[in-house]
Design an enzyme around this catalytic site. Sequence first.
Site, PDB file in Angstrom:
ATOM      1  N   LYS A 179      51.208  60.110  46.964  1.00  9.80           N
ATOM      2  CA  LYS A 179      52.102  59.680  46.041  1.00  9.80           C
ATOM      3  C   LYS A 179      52.303  60.654  44.878  1.00  9.80           C
ATOM      4  O   LYS A 179      53.531  60.864  44.505  1.00  9.80           O
ATOM      5  CB  LYS A 179      51.801  58.157  45.130  1.00  9.80           C
ATOM      6  CG  LYS A 179      52.477  57.815  44.117  1.00  9.80           C
ATOM      7  CD  LYS A 179      51.708  56.639  43.377  1.00  9.80           C
ATOM      8  CE  LYS A 179      52.615  56.006  42.226  1.00  9.80           C
ATOM      9  NZ  LYS A 179      52.228  55.171  41.391  1.00  9.80           N
ATOM     10  N   GLU A 185      42.478  67.229  48.064  1.00  6.74           N
ATOM     11  CA  GLU A 185      42.221  67.217  49.310  1.00  6.74           C
ATOM     12  C   GLU A 185      43.390  67.200  50.063  1.00  6.74           C
ATOM     13  O   GLU A 185      43.329  67.714  51.248  1.00  6.74           O
ATOM     14  CB  GLU A 185      41.471  65.738  49.274  1.00  6.74           C
ATOM     15  CG  GLU A 185      40.155  65.604  48.643  1.00  6.74           C
ATOM     16  CD  GLU A 185      40.121  64.922  47.256  1.00  6.74           C
ATOM     17  OE1 GLU A 185      41.061  65.308  46.610  1.00  6.74           O
ATOM     18  OE2 GLU A 185      38.936  64.329  46.814  1.00  6.74           O
ATOM     19  N   GLY A 240      49.073  53.468  44.255  1.00  5.68           N
ATOM     20  CA  GLY A 240      48.700  53.952  45.589  1.00  5.68           C
ATOM     21  C   GLY A 240      47.924  52.945  46.411  1.00  5.68           C
ATOM     22  O   GLY A 240      48.109  52.853  47.618  1.00  5.68           O
ATOM     23  N   ARG A 241      47.077  52.253  46.012  1.00  7.34           N
ATOM     24  CA  ARG A 241      46.190  51.296  46.639  1.00  7.34           C
ATOM     25  C   ARG A 241      47.002  49.897  46.792  1.00  7.34           C
ATOM     26  O   ARG A 241      46.398  49.203  47.811  1.00  7.34           O
ATOM     27  CB  ARG A 241      45.040  50.999  45.924  1.00  7.34           C
ATOM     28  CG  ARG A 241      45.250  50.337  44.294  1.00  7.34           C
ATOM     29  CD  ARG A 241      43.724  50.365  43.619  1.00  7.34           C
ATOM     30  NE  ARG A 241      44.154  49.926  42.075  1.00  7.34           N
ATOM     31  CZ  ARG A 241      44.275  51.081  41.228  1.00  7.34           C
ATOM     32  NH1 ARG A 241      44.450  52.306  41.469  1.00  7.34           N
ATOM     33  NH2 ARG A 241      44.399  50.562  39.894  1.00  7.34           N
ATOM     34  N   GLU A 326      38.980  50.275  42.001  1.00 11.51           N
ATOM     35  CA  GLU A 326      39.784  51.020  41.353  1.00 11.51           C
ATOM     36  C   GLU A 326      40.641  50.164  40.499  1.00 11.51           C
ATOM     37  O   GLU A 326      41.130  50.822  39.301  1.00 11.51           O
ATOM     38  CB  GLU A 326      40.616  51.912  42.249  1.00 11.51           C
ATOM     39  CG  GLU A 326      41.202  52.809  41.773  1.00 11.51           C
ATOM     40  CD  GLU A 326      41.732  54.197  42.760  1.00 11.51           C
ATOM     41  OE1 GLU A 326      41.092  55.334  42.917  1.00 11.51           O
ATOM     42  OE2 GLU A 326      42.831  53.853  42.890  1.00 11.51           O
ATOM     43  N   HIS A 356      22.220  42.672  60.745  1.00 13.22           N
ATOM     44  CA  HIS A 356      21.025  43.604  61.371  1.00 13.22           C
ATOM     45  C   HIS A 356      21.095  44.543  60.359  1.00 13.22           C
ATOM     46  O   HIS A 356      20.141  45.486  60.914  1.00 13.22           O
ATOM     47  CB  HIS A 356      21.213  43.929  62.806  1.00 13.22           C
ATOM     48  CG  HIS A 356      21.531  42.849  63.575  1.00 13.22           C
ATOM     49  ND1 HIS A 356      20.203  42.085  64.435  1.00 13.22           N
ATOM     50  CD2 HIS A 356      22.461  41.915  63.985  1.00 13.22           C
ATOM     51  CE1 HIS A 356      21.005  41.151  65.018  1.00 13.22           C
ATOM     52  NE2 HIS A 356      22.256  41.186  64.983  1.00 13.22           N
ATOM     53  N   LYS A 468      37.720  65.265  38.388  1.00  7.44           N
ATOM     54  CA  LYS A 468      38.585  66.151  39.010  1.00  7.44           C
ATOM     55  C   LYS A 468      38.821  67.071  38.303  1.00  7.44           C
ATOM     56  O   LYS A 468      38.730  68.415  38.636  1.00  7.44           O
ATOM     57  CB  LYS A 468      39.990  65.410  39.378  1.00  7.44           C
ATOM     58  CG  LYS A 468      40.171  64.301  40.283  1.00  7.44           C
ATOM     59  CD  LYS A 468      41.428  63.874  40.431  1.00  7.44           C
ATOM     60  CE  LYS A 468      41.537  62.619  41.142  1.00  7.44           C
ATOM     61  NZ  LYS A 468      42.927  62.016  41.072  1.00  7.44           N
TER      62      LYS A 468
HETATM   63  O1  F6P Z   1      41.470  58.482  43.471  1.00  9.70           O
HETATM   64  C1  F6P Z   1      42.460  58.524  42.689  1.00  9.70           C
HETATM   65  C2  F6P Z   1      43.947  58.290  43.377  1.00  9.70           C
HETATM   66  O2  F6P Z   1      44.759  58.685  42.392  1.00  9.70           O
HETATM   67  C3  F6P Z   1      44.056  57.024  44.079  1.00  9.70           C
HETATM   68  O3  F6P Z   1      44.407  55.978  43.027  1.00  9.70           O
HETATM   69  C4  F6P Z   1      44.903  57.015  45.021  1.00  9.70           C
HETATM   70  O4  F6P Z   1      45.169  56.305  45.787  1.00  9.70           O
HETATM   71  C5  F6P Z   1      44.624  58.667  45.416  1.00  9.70           C
HETATM   72  O5  F6P Z   1      43.876  59.151  44.544  1.00  9.70           O
HETATM   73  C6  F6P Z   1      45.456  59.370  46.094  1.00  9.70           C
HETATM   74  O6  F6P Z   1      46.579  59.707  45.555  1.00  9.70           O
HETATM   75  P1  F6P Z   1      47.757  60.385  45.849  1.00  9.70           P
HETATM   76  O7  F6P Z   1      48.535  59.281  46.857  1.00  9.70           O
HETATM   77  O8  F6P Z   1      48.687  60.744  44.604  1.00  9.70           O
HETATM   78  O9  F6P Z   1      47.485  61.526  46.908  1.00  9.70           O
END
Ligand code: F6P
Length: 507
Positions: A179, A185, A240-241, A326, A356, A468
């Site tokens: 987003k 990452e 995002g979620r 979150e 289990h 972060k």
């Molecule tokens: O963990 C923080 C967060 O901003 C989440 O809310 C989101 O789903 C994830 O990182 C990935 O964010 P993006 O889609 O901006 O890469």
Amino acid sequence: MSLSPNQTHSIPSQNTPNNAHSAVDLVLDTAYQGIDEQAWQQLFAQARKSGLEQFIADLFAGKPVNNSENRPALHSALRNLSKSPVLLNGEDVMPAVASVWRRMELLCNKWVGITDVIHIGIGGSDFGPRLAVEALAHVPGIENRGMRMHFLANIDTAELSRILHRAQPNSTRVIIVSKSFTTLETTMNAKAVVKWLKDHGRTQSQIEHALFAVTANIPAAKEFGVEEENIFPFWDWVGGRYSVWSAVGLPIALQYGFETFKQLLAGAQAMDKHFKTAPLEENLPVIMALALVYQQEQHQITSYAVIPYADALDWMPKWLQQLDMESNGKSVDRDGKPVKFSCPVVFGSAGSNAQHSYFQLLHQGREIIPIDFIAVREPMSKLPEAEMHHRILLSNCLAQAQALANGKQANNPNETYPGKRPSNLLMLPKLNAYYLGALLALYENRTAALGALWNINSFDQPGVELGKVLAKPIEKALASRSEAVQASENIDSITAARINFLNSPAK
Ligand code: F6P
């Protein structure tokens, strides 16, 4: 507290158990919650008093329910397959949503000869599509294009290496999903995959052809090197979620066809309609939210478990962990005041495996941990053993709920089951895209309802930022191995010592 089924509220319907409610063919049985009629009435009154009905109306009307960021949470528009407009500041968002649908469908139709798709994204840009692609893989009769769908989330190169080992560079497509398009990452993994394509002789134009992005930050995607016609937008009014319904769900459409993706949206839309219009007393997301609130107020529960008795839903608890924790893992309310209750810890995994693992604690541990059991009526394979295995799977699910509720007395305390451990049973007629959509939307709406009951903003996540920020100077310190790191404003003495240890030669 008694857990007799007769003491719970019920709206009997023809083909459902006595204490069950149903929406979009999903049946929720709350009989083992141990909530009597009077308590239910109090809970519904409490919900009304908290303004839950107004909150639901505001959510669907695009009001800025995300008050800290002054934004709506209009993910319901992404699954609005009806022709009705969804207005945001007087403007209909549906033409933009529909234009993305058309582009997704076109892409599905023209993507032939692709062996591998690498979907790069993390958190909300990962869990939803990963769960859905996994969950639908064995739906009998589903169209399946049989591509290898790789989900690359972790900055740990173990995942990258595993994927690159399997993928065929000449027939791989890469979708960068973020987003913000600033998530470390994701951008680092994307760079590594582009390098891999180069290293395997792909030309610049072949790489551009192979690269796609899904984002709300189009300039950043372009700057990364994604061609504009390969960028699928979504918008800041989608958290995002809550974004699997946007082009973030592209892998679902690519693997199983756009019609299947639409079925997922249709199931979610039907659940939205229910959440928006059903009275609180019949409203599945609301009933589930209130049952949790009750257990929290009565028993100070600090965690709850979700156990899908469906191996295909093994990713669901992970998806739900982000959705719930979150969204509602906060200690202050919308006005910055401390809250008495908020999100319990969520955990779970597929049954019967879970039995289990941690069921010992669920039965005999010190804490009461409410459980959502999820069962699917039809077996999820066509193997000759399917019927018999499925009967055993279901019998285990029912037996666990009964054992937890009723317990068992014994002379030996070690063999005593205290019982009175509450659970829901949620039953799907079968697992397909439509019911999966309804199931995920049920939980999304339950999360929102819980936020409203606790007066929490479920749509921001300020708590993820500090770590972060602190990681940056630490990474620098780890990179400069030359001199010992001293404690500073951003690195305390404990962390400085850890950095120095990691910077010293390993044995
Ligand atoms: O963990 C923080 C967060 O901003 C989440 O809310 C989101 O789903 C994830 O990182 C990935 O964010 P993006 O889609 O901006 O890469």
